[in-house]
Write an enzyme that holds these catalytic residues in place. Structure first.
Site, PDB file in Angstrom:
ATOM      1  N   ASP A 319       0.816  -1.218   0.000  1.00  0.00           N
ATOM      2  CA  ASP A 319       0.000   0.000   0.000  1.00  0.00           C
ATOM      3  C   ASP A 319       0.851   1.270   0.000  1.00  0.00           C
ATOM      4  OD1 ASP A 319      -2.328  -1.511   0.041  1.00  0.00           O
ATOM      5  OD2 ASP A 319      -2.518  -1.439   2.219  1.00  0.00           O
ATOM      6  N   ARG A 350      -3.317   1.466  -9.258  1.00  0.00           N
ATOM      7  CA  ARG A 350      -2.413   2.473  -8.670  1.00  0.00           C
ATOM      8  C   ARG A 350      -1.142   2.684  -9.484  1.00  0.00           C
ATOM      9  NH1 ARG A 350      -3.413   1.038  -2.244  1.00  0.00           N
ATOM     10  NH2 ARG A 350      -5.240   2.392  -2.054  1.00  0.00           N
TER      11      ARG A 350
HETATM   12  C1  S3P Z   1      -4.747  -5.966   3.733  1.00  0.00           C
HETATM   13  C2  S3P Z   1      -4.035  -6.652   2.795  1.00  0.00           C
HETATM   14  C3  S3P Z   1      -3.534  -6.038   1.551  1.00  0.00           C
HETATM   15  C4  S3P Z   1      -3.572  -4.515   1.605  1.00  0.00           C
HETATM   16  C5  S3P Z   1      -4.857  -4.003   2.178  1.00  0.00           C
HETATM   17  C6  S3P Z   1      -5.054  -4.517   3.592  1.00  0.00           C
HETATM   18  C7  S3P Z   1      -5.231  -6.677   4.922  1.00  0.00           C
HETATM   19  O1  S3P Z   1      -4.363  -6.469   0.489  1.00  0.00           O
HETATM   20  O2  S3P Z   1      -3.372  -3.966   0.334  1.00  0.00           O
HETATM   21  O3  S3P Z   1      -4.898  -2.588   2.208  1.00  0.00           O
HETATM   22  O4  S3P Z   1      -5.663  -6.011   5.893  1.00  0.00           O
HETATM   23  O5  S3P Z   1      -5.182  -7.911   4.942  1.00  0.00           O
HETATM   24  P1  S3P Z   1      -4.108  -7.868  -0.283  1.00  0.00           P
HETATM   25  O6  S3P Z   1      -4.430  -8.972   0.620  1.00  0.00           O
HETATM   26  O7  S3P Z   1      -5.044  -7.809  -1.459  1.00  0.00           O
HETATM   27  O8  S3P Z   1      -2.664  -7.808  -0.699  1.00  0.00           O
END
Ligand code: S3P
Length: 442
Positions: A319, A350
């Site tokens: 992120d 993004r």
């Molecule tokens: C998150 C996992 C990430 C991240 C998201 C929050 C989480 O996503 O980008 O903002 O809290 O498990 P992905 O599991 O799609 O990588």
């Protein structure tokens, strides 16, 4: 509000101490696990952003009593299981919310229909539908596994599932479903992802077995385990702390301390990368808060140089690439961000939006399917121009990243849909203004 713009104006150094808002990932999980548990869970420091408030509302819809006691202080009384919601569950902009809740709900004998805002309805849900279907849940939804979709849960079998992409959301959905499966569940991660679900399940009394085999981390939960309510202190979100920290690094004369930042190694890739770039970052008061490492991070304006960020680091900072791209614009030389294809399926594409926004601000960018390269230039020789009105497609991190850029560019930078910043960082504008940043409605 939907059509207002926010503008950041360069010129002021940033100075002061702030506290990062509560971690979004941990906030979602505290509400969901609290609702699945028997008894009372008390949460301190919950992020009261729109995404998390949607999850709070969803947990009420699934039968938990969820109350706000004070700022960041919440009480959840779980029923030890979910009941069938009476209406559609709208998770707003939150991919984490909807994917984790679908996993949790899949373990119970109920039907539930999920939807979200226009961004969430475009995002891929097939990645969670696939393993949950293998476990025995059924889904009816739009083409491509898009929301809205209806889940029918209950009577799940066990599974051993190898993640096809590095996703903590998919891992968590399988683990949460597995709590109510008849046999053990095992998730195999070729690349370790954030482990907040595993850590928090332990706090709720669940035994989670984690083993590192060659090239794969294996997380296993035996069947028949129950969650018991607990107390949770939510640490500060490193993904939000990243904005004042990078703002201080790129703005001359700045020194900012962000207190209480979560420093879990599976979330700290940005800080490692910034240090490699020559950033003056210091960490003090390193401590343990509720099973997670936390510290106070101080950033001072720094001359930085471009680096090659390896693909293996992507899960620990997925992120943070938008704000890293901004730091890179002010560094000397090229910053190559490899293995970042997952950025394309976040709240927006993004890679495409950072490439477009930075280009509009006069920064040279190269975009490839899985790689983003920013050609930086030292401020003295080749300042970043800015002077653009950036289209964010309602993505909070695209908006905040470009507002930070505008604090150190030659000309101001504006972003559209600023209301979306409240999904993850509702106090962003006031916190930045308190540090001296010139960010205001246009
Ligand atoms: C998150 C996992 C990430 C991240 C998201 C929050 C989480 O996503 O980008 O903002 O809290 O498990 P992905 O599991 O799609 O990588």
């Amino acid at each position: 509000m939907a059509h207002a713009q926010l503008t950041s104006t360069p010129g002021n150094p940033l100075r002061g101490r702030v506290r990062a808002p509560g971690d979004k990932s941990i906030s979602h999980r505290s509400l969901i696990l609290g609702a699945m548990a028997s008894g009372v869970t008390e949460v301190e420091g919950l992020l009261e952003g729109d995404d998390v408030l949607r999850t709070a509302a969803a947990m009420r819809a699934f039968g938990a009593v969820v109350e706000q006691l004070g700022q960041g202080a919440w009480r959840i009384e779980g029923r030890g299981g979910f009941v069938e919601p009476e209406d559609v569950v709208d998770c707003g902009n939150a991919g984490t919310g909807v994917r984790l809740i679908m996993g949790a709900a899949a373990g119970f004998d109920l039907a539930a229909t999920f939807t979200g805002d226009s961004s969430l309805r475009k995002r891929p849900m097939g990645r969670v539908l696939e393993p949950l279907s293998q476990m025995g849940a059924t889904f009816m939804g739009r083409g491509g596994g898009r929301l809205p979709l209806t889940l029918r849960g209950g009577r799940l079998s066990g599974i051993s599932y190898t993640l096809p992409m590095a996703s903590a959301q998919v891992k968590s959905a399988v683990l949460l479903a597995g709590l109510n499966a008849v046999a053990a569940v095992e998730v195999r991660e070729p690349e370790p992802t954030r482990d907040h679900t595993e850590r928090m399940l332990r706090a709720f009394g669940v035994e989670v077995l984690v083993t590192d085999e060659p090239g794969v981390r294996v997380i296993r939960i035996a069947p028949g385990q129950k969650l018991t309510g607990t107390r949770i202190r939510v640490p500060g979100d490193p993904s939000s702390a990243a904005f004042p920290i990078v703002a201080a690094l790129i703005t001359p004369g700045s020194e900012v301390t962000v207190e209480g930042v979560l420093l879990n190694p599976l979330r700290a890739g940005l800080f490692e990368t910034l240090r490699e770039m020559g950033a003056d970052l210091t960490i003090e008061n390193l401590r343990d808060e509720g099973g997670e490492p936390v510290g106070d991070v101080t950033a001072r304006h720094s001359a930085m140089r471009g680096v090659d960020v390896p693909a293996e680091r992507a899960p620990s900072m997925i992120d943070e690439y938008p704000i890293l791209a901004v730091a890179a614009a002010f560094a000397e030389g090229r910053t190559i961000m490899r293995g970042v294809g997952e950025m394309r399926v976040k709240e927006s594409d993004r890679i495409a939006l950072m490439a477009a926004g930075l280009t509009a601000c006069g920064v040279a960018v190269e975009e490839e399917p899985e790689t983003l390269t920013v050609v930086g230039a030292s401020r003295a020789n080749h300042p970043v121009r800015g002077g653009a009105s950036v289209i964010t497609h309602g993505d909070h991190r695209i908006a905040m990243s470009h507002l930070v850029l505008g604090l150190a560019s030659v000309q101001p930078v504006s972003v559209d849909e600023p209301g979306m910043i409240a999904t993850s960082f509702p106090t962003f504008v006031s916190m930045m203004a308190g540090l001296g940043a010139g960010i205001a409605e246009a």
